[in-house]
Structures are given as structure tokens and as C-alpha cells.
Design a protein around this motif. Structure first.
Motif, PDB file in Angstrom:
ATOM      1  N   LYS A  11       5.221  -7.831 107.177  1.00 44.22           N
ATOM      2  CA  LYS A  11       6.352  -7.089 107.746  1.00 44.22           C
ATOM      3  C   LYS A  11       7.577  -7.086 106.822  1.00 44.22           C
ATOM      4  CE  LYS A  11       3.771  -6.628 111.370  1.00 44.22           C
ATOM      5  NZ  LYS A  11       3.053  -5.377 111.637  1.00 44.22           N
ATOM      6  N   ASP A  12       7.384  -7.368 105.553  1.00 44.59           N
ATOM      7  CA  ASP A  12       8.484  -7.331 104.593  1.00 44.59           C
ATOM      8  C   ASP A  12       8.692  -5.892 104.123  1.00 44.59           C
ATOM      9  OD1 ASP A  12       8.817 -10.052 104.758  1.00 44.59           O
ATOM     10  OD2 ASP A  12       7.445 -10.473 103.090  1.00 44.59           O
ATOM     11  N   PRO A  13       9.937  -5.422 104.051  1.00 45.39           N
ATOM     12  CA  PRO A  13      10.187  -4.058 103.543  1.00 45.39           C
ATOM     13  C   PRO A  13       9.706  -3.922 102.097  1.00 45.39           C
ATOM     14  CG  PRO A  13      12.127  -4.919 104.656  1.00 45.39           C
ATOM     15  CD  PRO A  13      11.175  -6.070 104.511  1.00 45.39           C
ATOM     16  N   ILE A  14       9.088  -2.788 101.808  1.00 43.73           N
ATOM     17  CA  ILE A  14       8.573  -2.524 100.464  1.00 43.73           C
ATOM     18  C   ILE A  14       9.592  -1.662  99.721  1.00 43.73           C
ATOM     19  CG2 ILE A  14       6.667  -1.579  99.116  1.00 43.73           C
ATOM     20  CD1 ILE A  14       4.873  -1.948 101.530  1.00 43.73           C
ATOM     21  N   THR A  15      10.184  -2.225  98.689  1.00 44.48           N
ATOM     22  CA  THR A  15      11.163  -1.487  97.884  1.00 44.48           C
ATOM     23  C   THR A  15      10.612  -1.230  96.480  1.00 44.48           C
ATOM     24  OG1 THR A  15      12.211  -3.604  97.326  1.00 44.48           O
ATOM     25  CG2 THR A  15      13.122  -2.350  99.186  1.00 44.48           C
ATOM     26  N   HIS A  16      10.465  -2.299  95.693  1.00 42.80           N
ATOM     27  CA  HIS A  16       9.928  -2.173  94.343  1.00 42.80           C
ATOM     28  C   HIS A  16       8.642  -2.960  94.150  1.00 42.80           C
ATOM     29  CE1 HIS A  16      12.140  -5.985  94.264  1.00 42.80           C
ATOM     30  NE2 HIS A  16      11.314  -6.343  93.294  1.00 42.80           N
ATOM     31  N   GLN A  17       8.184  -3.684  95.186  1.00 45.51           N
ATOM     32  CA  GLN A  17       6.982  -4.500  95.032  1.00 45.51           C
ATOM     33  C   GLN A  17       5.750  -3.602  94.900  1.00 45.51           C
ATOM     34  OE1 GLN A  17       9.107  -4.488  97.584  1.00 45.51           O
ATOM     35  NE2 GLN A  17       9.493  -6.539  98.422  1.00 45.51           N
ATOM     36  N   GLN A  18       4.712  -4.168  94.272  1.00 48.01           N
ATOM     37  CA  GLN A  18       3.462  -3.438  94.138  1.00 48.01           C
ATOM     38  C   GLN A  18       2.713  -3.466  95.468  1.00 48.01           C
ATOM     39  OE1 GLN A  18       1.909  -1.639  91.349  1.00 48.01           O
ATOM     40  NE2 GLN A  18       0.953  -1.003  93.252  1.00 48.01           N
ATOM     41  N   ALA A  19       2.433  -2.306  96.009  1.00 45.38           N
ATOM     42  CA  ALA A  19       1.706  -2.172  97.271  1.00 45.38           C
ATOM     43  C   ALA A  19       0.357  -1.525  97.011  1.00 45.38           C
ATOM     44  CB  ALA A  19       2.511  -1.351  98.272  1.00 45.38           C
ATOM     45  N   VAL A  20      -0.583  -1.800  97.885  1.00 41.86           N
ATOM     46  CA  VAL A  20      -1.928  -1.245  97.773  1.00 41.86           C
ATOM     47  C   VAL A  20      -2.323  -0.675  99.129  1.00 41.86           C
ATOM     48  CG1 VAL A  20      -2.613  -2.841  95.942  1.00 41.86           C
ATOM     49  CG2 VAL A  20      -3.017  -3.445  98.343  1.00 41.86           C
ATOM     50  N   VAL A  68      -9.804  -0.971  97.182  1.00 41.44           N
ATOM     51  CA  VAL A  68      -8.362  -1.210  97.206  1.00 41.44           C
ATOM     52  C   VAL A  68      -7.730  -0.375  96.095  1.00 41.44           C
ATOM     53  CG1 VAL A  68      -6.535  -2.914  96.911  1.00 41.44           C
ATOM     54  CG2 VAL A  68      -8.605  -3.526  98.153  1.00 41.44           C
ATOM     55  N   LEU A  69      -6.741   0.433  96.449  1.00 37.51           N
ATOM     56  CA  LEU A  69      -6.101   1.342  95.498  1.00 37.51           C
ATOM     57  C   LEU A  69      -4.623   1.008  95.380  1.00 37.51           C
ATOM     58  CD1 LEU A  69      -6.139   3.926  93.712  1.00 37.51           C
ATOM     59  CD2 LEU A  69      -5.648   5.214  95.811  1.00 37.51           C
ATOM     60  N   LYS A  70      -4.151   0.875  94.143  1.00 41.17           N
ATOM     61  CA  LYS A  70      -2.730   0.625  93.910  1.00 41.17           C
ATOM     62  C   LYS A  70      -1.926   1.895  94.106  1.00 41.17           C
ATOM     63  CE  LYS A  70      -2.961  -3.286  90.690  1.00 41.17           C
ATOM     64  NZ  LYS A  70      -2.529  -3.779  89.353  1.00 41.17           N
ATOM     65  N   LEU A  71      -0.792   1.764  94.785  1.00 51.61           N
ATOM     66  CA  LEU A  71       0.124   2.872  94.985  1.00 51.61           C
ATOM     67  C   LEU A  71       1.253   2.820  93.958  1.00 51.61           C
ATOM     68  CD1 LEU A  71       0.414   2.802  98.891  1.00 51.61           C
ATOM     69  CD2 LEU A  71      -1.070   4.251  97.494  1.00 51.61           C
ATOM     70  N   CYS A 108      -2.556  10.043  99.753  1.00 55.58           N
ATOM     71  CA  CYS A 108      -2.390   9.580  98.381  1.00 55.58           C
ATOM     72  C   CYS A 108      -3.537  10.105  97.532  1.00 55.58           C
ATOM     73  CB  CYS A 108      -2.312   8.056  98.320  1.00 55.58           C
ATOM     74  SG  CYS A 108      -3.858   7.207  98.682  1.00 55.58           S
ATOM     75  N   THR A 109      -3.269  10.247  96.246  1.00 50.87           N
ATOM     76  CA  THR A 109      -4.264  10.711  95.285  1.00 50.87           C
ATOM     77  C   THR A 109      -5.014   9.510  94.694  1.00 50.87           C
ATOM     78  OG1 THR A 109      -2.724  10.619  93.426  1.00 50.87           O
ATOM     79  CG2 THR A 109      -2.742  12.627  94.756  1.00 50.87           C
ATOM     80  N   PRO A 110      -6.103   9.739  93.980  1.00 52.08           N
ATOM     81  CA  PRO A 110      -6.797   8.611  93.338  1.00 52.08           C
ATOM     82  C   PRO A 110      -5.946   7.844  92.332  1.00 52.08           C
ATOM     83  CG  PRO A 110      -8.240  10.528  93.449  1.00 52.08           C
ATOM     84  CD  PRO A 110      -6.899  10.984  93.905  1.00 52.08           C
ATOM     85  N   ASP A 111      -4.822   8.410  91.890  1.00 55.80           N
ATOM     86  CA  ASP A 111      -3.918   7.717  90.966  1.00 55.80           C
ATOM     87  C   ASP A 111      -2.788   7.002  91.688  1.00 55.80           C
ATOM     88  OD1 ASP A 111      -5.284   8.490  88.648  1.00 55.80           O
ATOM     89  OD2 ASP A 111      -4.322  10.456  88.693  1.00 55.80           O
ATOM     90  N   GLY A 112      -2.757   7.065  93.031  1.00 54.12           N
ATOM     91  CA  GLY A 112      -1.758   6.332  93.790  1.00 54.12           C
ATOM     92  C   GLY A 112      -0.485   7.094  94.079  1.00 54.12           C
ATOM     93  N   TRP A 113      -0.424   8.397  93.801  1.00 56.00           N
ATOM     94  CA  TRP A 113       0.765   9.185  94.124  1.00 56.00           C
ATOM     95  C   TRP A 113       0.732   9.577  95.589  1.00 56.00           C
ATOM     96  CZ3 TRP A 113       4.767   9.396  90.980  1.00 56.00           C
ATOM     97  CH2 TRP A 113       4.576   9.191  89.617  1.00 56.00           C
TER      98      TRP A 113
END
Length: 338
Positions: free
Chosen positions: A245-254, A291-294, A73-78
């Protein structure tokens, strides 16, 4: 006062000369309205609502549009696959190097031209001084007037036209006349090439457009929730939170930088910031800056992202209409309507 004629149910007056209704002649104007132009196929704006399948699922590479084998990932979360992002950076480096070389050649060419012009000016000054020193630049113009009276009538197209002496033939340089001839396509002067600007030799992120170096990439450790989906190329919810263990679809992940573990943002206060350690590996965090936002995965809900696409076209095309009428737009990687 003359009473107004009564109107019948058909909308016409009871008199002999009936008046037509305005609705029958609403298009009888001397100009085209916007609706008439759109109906005729000109200057139309098309809109379409993007479905969930039009957005890139969470955790997928923004270049390959697939599940990354070696995610970074990049510093911008991509999120990218290391192979694809390094290939993109190398290709940008090569292109920027080629552009920088062209710019240097242009500057060297301009310097040579400036030096040549300066030499020409110096030579002209020397020539003027030599002629003045030898007395060839006489101010006596009596011989010029005598020649003008004795010369026959020649071509006198302009004030700078040279007059012919007696017995002198007119010499025309056709090559010089063709230099600026409009009718000679091979000799028509063309516009000067656009001047190149100095380029920035630093490669940039393909998504954010910000400067990106290979050492700025951070490794990410995704936890797979559906191995069969992952082997099939990925999909929505293929990755899950390492804690819940919840699938990540649209939630904000870090992502936790020291360990590269991906967790949901809603679990930071209770699982990470409480002891300032990674809940999976136990590595300590220096602070909240670790902690970085994705980037979130897109959905078809307007509350999560922009779901409406617009496309303006001056002239409609049958191919564009067919694409728009087929239903939803293409899958991830969609760039426009048509």
C-alpha cells in the motif's frame, strides 16, 4: 645591453611611448570568438535542469498524459489508456494503408513507363529496318555536299544546326524553346518527385517505436491510493502497491501477467517468487517470465533519469529567452526548450 623600461602601477612603462595592456585589447581580433558570437545572439546552446513536474507520473497514459480509465501496458512496460492506444494504432493503420497505396501506384506507373519505352524501342528498330530495306539510308553523300555548297549562309550556332536551303524560311518552335528556359517561370523544369519507399504495414508503439498489435496489450489493475487526486485528473503517487500500500512515485513496479496486479519489485522475492502465486488473487505463475517491469515515473533527481535538457539555436529569439527565463519548463509532455 639596453635595460628594459620599468613599469608603473598603472601598467604603462615609464617611457614616452607607453605599451597598453593585453586585457584592454583582448577582443581586438580579426575574427569573432565563440563567446562574442554567443553574446551577439548567434550559435548559442541553452541548458536547463528539468524539475519533477516535467516528467510523467507513474501510471499515467503516455498519450493522454492523464490517469487511464482502462489501463493497459505494452510488452515493453509502457502504460496507455486502451481508448487512446487503439485510436493511435487505427490512425497508423490508415496512414500506412494510404502510403502503401501511393507506393503501389508509383510502381504501376513505373511499369507502364517501362513498357511504353520498350514499345518505342521496338518501333524504332522496325522503322530502321524498313528504311534500310527500302534503300533510303544511302551512304552516297555527294548530293549533301552539293546542297551545302549551294545553300546560303544560315544560322550556324552549333554543329547540329540545320542549314537553310535557298528560299527556305527558318521555322522556330517557340514552345520547344520555352521548355527549358530559365526565365520562363511557368516552363522552368522542376525536380522529379522523390521516389517513395516500400512501407511496413505494421503499426508501432508511439513510445518505443517497436511493432505493436492490439492483442499484445495487457490489462493492468491499479490500486488507487488517493481517490480525490484520481478524480481530479491524477498526480504523483496516485497509485500504490497492491501488497504494501505504499504510493508508487519513482520506485520500480512490476505487473503480474496472469492477474494484472501491480506490486513493487522489492516485494517479488518474498511475496511472489516464494510460492509462484499472485499474492492478491492467488493465480499461479508459470515462471519469472510472467512478471513484466513497468516504466518508472520520472523525478527531478539525476540518479533516476536524465534531468538536463539542451537546446542549440543559430539565432536567439526573444520568445525563446522569455520561455527559458520563466523558471522550470512545461509539465509532462515536454519535448524541447525552443
Amino acid at each position: 645591453r639596453t635595460p628594459r623600461p620599468s613599469l608603473s602601477r598603472s601598467g604603462r612603462s615609464g617611457g614616452a611611448a607607453g605599451m597598453s595592456r593585453h586585457s584592454k585589447h583582448s577582443n581586438d581580433r580579426s575574427h569573432f570568438t565563440h563567446k562574442e558570437r554567443v553574446d551577439a545572439g548567434f550559435a548559442g546552446t541553452r541548458k536547463d535542469v528539468l524539475g519533477t513536474e516535467c516528467f510523467l507520473p507513474f501510471g499515467h497514459c503516455a498519450l493522454s498524459l492523464k490517469c487511464p480509465k482502462d489501463p493497459v501496458c505494452t510488452p515493453d512496460g509502457w502504460i496507455f489508456d486502451r481508448e487512446y492506444i487503439l485510436e493511435s494504432l487505427l490512425r497508423q493503420k490508415a496512414e500506412l494503408h494510404a502510403e502503401a497505396k501511393k507506393y503501389e501506384e508509383q510502381e504501376a506507373r513505373k511499369a507502364r513507363q517501362g513498357k511504353a519505352d520498350e514499345q518505342d524501342r521496338e518501333l524504332q528498330e522496325l522503322e530502321d529496318f524498313r528504311r534500310a530495306d527500302q534503300g533510303l539510308m544511302s551512304q552516297d553523300d555527294r548530293h549533301k555536299k552539293a546542297l551545302a555548297r549551294a545553300a546560303p549562309v544560315g544560322l550556324d550556332d552549333g554543329p547540329e544546326q540545320k542549314k537553310l536551303r535557298k528560299g527556305e524560311l527558318l521555322v522556330v518552335d517557340k514552345a520547344q524553346m520555352r521548355e527549358k528556359s530559365f526565365w520562363a517561370a511557368s516552363s522552368t523544369p522542376s525536380a522529379a518527385p522523390a521516389e517513395l519507399k516500400k512501407v511496413d504495414p505494421v503499426a508501432k508503439c508511439p513510445m518505443s517505436g517497436k511493432k505493436l498489435r492490439a492483442k499484445d496489450l495487457m490489462s493492468v489493475k491499479f490500486e488507487i491510493s488517493d481517490q480525490r487526486m484520481y478524480d481530479g485528473g491524477g498526480g504523483r503517487g496516485v497509485f500504490c502497491c497492491a501488497v504494501s500500500k505504499d504510493p508508487i512515485t519513482h520506485q520500480q513496479a512490476v505487473v503480474i501477467k496472469p492477474s494484472g496486479i501491480v506490486v513493487l519489485e522489492s516485494l517479488l522475492e518474498g511475496c511472489v517468487f516464494k510460492d509462484m502465486v499472485c499474492p492478491v488473487t492467488g493465480k499461479k505463475l508459470k515462471g519469472k517470465e510472467d512478471v513484466l517491469k513497468l516504466q518508472q515515473g520520472g523525478t527531478g533527481f539525476a540518479s533516476h533519469n536524465e534531468t538536463q535538457a539542451k537546446s542549440f539555436s543559430f539565432i536567439r529569439s526573444g520568445q525563446g529567452d522569455a520561455r527559458t527565463q520563466q523558471g522550470h519548463l512545461p509539465r509532462a509532455g515536454f519535448c524541447g526548450l525552443h
